[in-house]
Design an enzyme around this catalytic site. Structure first.
Site, mmCIF file in Angstrom:
data_model
loop_
_atom_site.group_PDB
_atom_site.id
_atom_site.type_symbol
_atom_site.label_atom_id
_atom_site.label_comp_id
_atom_site.label_asym_id
_atom_site.label_seq_id
_atom_site.Cartn_x
_atom_site.Cartn_y
_atom_site.Cartn_z
ATOM 1 C CD GLU A 246 -0.498 7.263 -2.579
ATOM 2 O OE1 GLU A 246 -1.238 7.917 -1.550
ATOM 3 O OE2 GLU A 246 -1.164 6.071 -2.477
ATOM 4 C CD GLU B 298 -3.177 0.981 -0.283
ATOM 5 O OE1 GLU B 298 -3.561 1.348 0.032
ATOM 6 O OE2 GLU B 298 -3.482 -0.216 -0.394
ATOM 7 C CG ASP C 241 -4.510 3.213 4.670
ATOM 8 O OD1 ASP C 241 -3.978 2.270 4.362
ATOM 9 O OD2 ASP C 241 -4.914 4.102 5.163
#
Length: 491
Positions: free
Chosen positions: A326, A295, A476
């Site tokens: 990201e 992750e 998450d």
């Protein structure tokens, strides 16, 4: 339903004729007839499910359990206590004023914090930074904790993923990370914590949240999000990685979820290179039958990202989770597709995202990498891309990830249609490199699937919470839920 509609229409016609033929009818009587008509019309209109309600129901039909469950999952290694507070409130309490917005890669002063916070707030984008001054960070932490609206939560990608996984009763979850007294108290009691993960003091991260429309000086938040910063040395050095890996032999998980590499940005360049190399060597000893999911989180150091991609980590993992910031930084760091794009404008273009996902997986396939799955999530939609033949049940996985995003943002266990809104495109090009075919979704068929170059893409929109309660940890939860419904065919 059509019969009711006809009746309402006939009643409206009759009221009109009556008023025309008998203008002397008392206004009270006409008012009663008109209000009755409006009530019937409202009932008819409100009985039609909204697009959000229809879409949510379609997800429920698509989300089916995989034929093979993970059983045991080991998670590590970043864990902390999140102090969640209004960003504007804390900055005002610190006596700071809006600075000319600018993006500082490392925060050395409170003024740089103010400028970088404003930079991302105006874009409605999430970001995470390291604060270099320990004494200044402690002062900011005390100020934030004393804010009347401050709340303490489980923090760190690993701990948040473990919390989400542990919510499923058929899952055994092991968490390794720097776990102090407060964090241990906040964790789900079903999570297994090795004694060697326990430490006397907690690591604290400050989460400066803002809602859409929040104002600071002349800056306005275009969307709800958060800015995270910390002076976290334990997580920065990934000190608990070896504890996680040494626990695998006894725990024997089917899946290992790794996070926290972005925290290395707080190290010096030499220490960062050395620690990443040590981490890669340690990860190479993980048994081949253990699936590894990485992750990612917000990063600014291109050298660190290139090391993760090319030499150290990507060759060792099977699955990757990341968001739009990201993804773009990854492509920029490694000169991938659309790397000249400086930032996203509004909802990330699906074709551009798909091009980068395809490049990641095809580039991995050409080398020695085991990376076969990428779960991309942004506010408006999600995509899971997989190399053919390695993963199953991905329609359910992408739908489950999107469903939990809408529910958790509203602090609800289920999607509440009246509290969410659809912001995703319903029709889009699947590639901007070669003008790929157009894909379409609808409320009744909310998952689009297409293939290109040996990679299958699964797309679904997100029902975005109109008034989000908490934005931290959504990524998450999304990745954890997607993994729960995924089946790795190679293990």
């Amino acid at each position: 339903m059509w019969a009711k509609t006809v009746c309402v229409g006939l009643l409206a016609f009759a009221v009109g004729v009556l008023h025309h033929l008998q203008p002397g009818i008392p206004e009270a009587a006409m008012g009663y007839l008109s209000s009755s008509l409006q009530s019937l019309s409202f009932r008819e209109t409100s009985s039609t499910p909204s697009i959000e309600e229809t879409l949510s129901a379609a997800w429920d039909q698509l989300i089916v359990a995989p034929s093979k469950h993970w059983g045991k999952v080991a998670v590590g290694v970043n864990a902390c206590v999140d102090v969640v507070v209004s960003g504007v409130s804390v900055l005002q309490a610190l006596g700071l004023h809006p600075q000319p917005s600018g993006d500082h890669l490392v925060l050395d002063t409170q003024e740089e914090l103010a400028a970088t916070f404003l930079h991302y707030m105006q874009r409605g984008a999430a970001a995470e930074r390291f604060y270099s001054d320990a004494n200044s960070f402690q002062h900011i932490s005390r100020t934030a904790s004393q804010d009347p609206g401050a709340k303490h939560f489980v923090g760190g990608n690993a701990a948040l993923i473990a919390q989400r996984l542990a919510a499923h009763p058929d899952m055994e979850v092991l968490l390794c990370g720097p776990i102090g007294p407060k964090l241990h108290e906040l964790l789900d009691e079903r999570i297994l914590v090795p004694p060697s993960s326990l430490q006397e003091q907690d690591e604290y991260h400050l989460i400066l949240e803002y809602k859409a429309g929040d104002q600071w000086g002349s800056g306005h938040a275009s969307a709800a999000s958060r800015f995270i910063f910390s002076h976290d040395l334990s997580n920065g050095a990934m000190t608990l990685l070896e504890v996680l890996l040494s626990s695998l032999e006894e725990f024997q998980p089917n899946l290992m979820v790794l996070s926290g590499l972005h925290m290395m940005e707080g190290l010096s360049h030499e220490n960062r290179v050395s620690r990443l190399h040590e981490a890669a060597i340690a990860l190479s000893d993980v048994p081949s039958d253990v699936v590894i999911h990485l992750e990612l989180a917000s990063m600014t150091d291109g050298d660190l990202m290139r090391g993760i991609i090319h030499q150290q980590v990507f060759p060792l993992i099977s699955s990757l989770g990341l968001n739009e910031q990201e993804l773009l930084f990854l492509s920029q760091s490694a000169s991938g597709p659309h790397s000249t794009l400086s930032t996203w404008s509004g909802v990330p273009d699906v074709g551009i995202v798909s091009d980068i996902l395809l490049w990641i997986l095809q580039d991995s396939a050409r080398g020695d990498s085991t990376l076969t799955r990428v779960h991309f999530h942004t506010l408006a939609y999600h995509i899971i891309a997989t190399i053919d033949g390695f993963w199953g049940n991905q329609v359910a996985a992408v739908a489950a990830g999107a469903r939990v995003a809408g529910a958790q943002a509203c602090a609800s266990e289920i999607i509440e249609p009246s509290r969410v809104i659809l912001k995703s495109p319903l029709e889009f090009s699947t590639s901007q490199t070669d003008k790929g075919p157009v894909a379409r979704i609808s409320a009744k068929e909310p998952v689009a699937v297409w293939r290109k170059g040996g990679v299958t893409f699964h797309f679904t929109p997100v029902l975005v919470c109109k008034d989000p309660t908490r934005t931290v940890g959504l990524g998450d939860a999304i990745s954890a839920e997607g993994l729960l419904f995924s089946e790795a065919k190679t293990r």
